[in-house]
Design a protein around this motif. Sequence first.
Motif: not given
Lengths: 206, 206
Positions: A40-51, B114-131
């Motif tokens: 339930e928490i993971n599901d809610s976190n996925a929602y919060y992340l996606a939005h 080299p930027l290949k040391n980073f992965h797309e999902h890490q950049i995406k995560h960092l952008k979400a956290c900055i947000n």
Amino acid sequence: MTIHYPNGNQNNYPTKSHANSPAIPHVSLYGKRGMSLEEEINDSNAYYLAHEIAVIHKKPTPIQLVKVDYPKRSAAVIKEAYFRRPSTTDYNGVYRGYYLDFDAKETNNKTSFPLKNFHEHQIKHLKACINQGGICFAFLKFTAINVIYLLPATKLFIYWDQQFDGGRKSIPLKNIKQDSFQIKYQLNPIIPYLDAVDKMIAESGK
Amino acid sequence: MTIHYPNGNQNNYPTKSHANSPAIPHVSLYGKRGMSLEEEINDSNAYYLAHEIAVIHKKPTPIQLVKVDYPKRSAAVIKEAYFRRPSTTDYNGVYRGYYLDFDAKETNNKTSFPLKNFHEHQIKHLKACINQGGICFAFLKFTAINVIYLLPATKLFIYWDQQFDGGRKSIPLKNIKQDSFQIKYQLNPIIPYLDAVDKMIAESGK
């Protein structure tokens, strides 16, 4: 200080971790009643992340690697490993500039929540995070009645510490009702717990 | 916000004793050349934790469990499992009320990273956290010259995005020198990176 785990509760740990395994089929249809609190928490976190509302993840279970094979042209295979006890809580992340940190516990009890569900290291971690200005809490789910409460960590500490000073080994449900925010199920997210976090933040005056 | 611990329980803080524990080998000044960046960060985080300066941990590597044995009267044994790609960065935590999130990368190159040391999902995560108002960055270590830079994530994003628009696949060292904070080795903590984080926070005006 000696860390002791009441009732040898550490034995529950590997089983719990196994239950978290992705190998266990996901419950989704008529979801809520069949879902574990973690789902339930993971599901809610996925929602919060996606939005783009919050970035909160469950930490992976720590593993002690003993033997790893590296076959040619295929992925590394872990052949022997053991579950390790985490040194932190299971969840953390960022929401509106605030650091969030929490754990999630379930009980089959109906009238109180046993403190043995928590471990000393989790309480210590939560205290350290509070000390740094984090927003910390615990989910307490009464599975028999399918009710979830969000208990601020500062309240949890009081019950936790009292038990070593002759106090109860569990938190009575009536106290939980008084000290917590009840999280009511809804569609999306399944457990809208950030509403309660908003109230915690407002009350903290941060 | 006033923090008060019932029963003065603050003294139970676990890692105070951890810092003095003989189990943790003390790293000499000569030792650091042999340490990986991850070890240097973990060591510094242990220092910050023990001194109640910050609570920052490396996340465990996520594992896909396939087969787990539960022998009677002994710990569960993982018999088959695979490494999974993490969906976040490796490190996060809380410092002075701020959410910190970062990853750590090393290169043997001498003139660019080299930027290949980073992965797309890490950049995406960092952008979400900055947000969400997090303080995000990356450690870039040039192992050949044993020099570490802390590059704010917002700068990293510029180089990352440019590579898909005809830009370079690496960040020249001279740009890193300009955009980063160099972290100079010292005794305790080995890499005093929160000094750079203080500057990032001050510059962000948060």
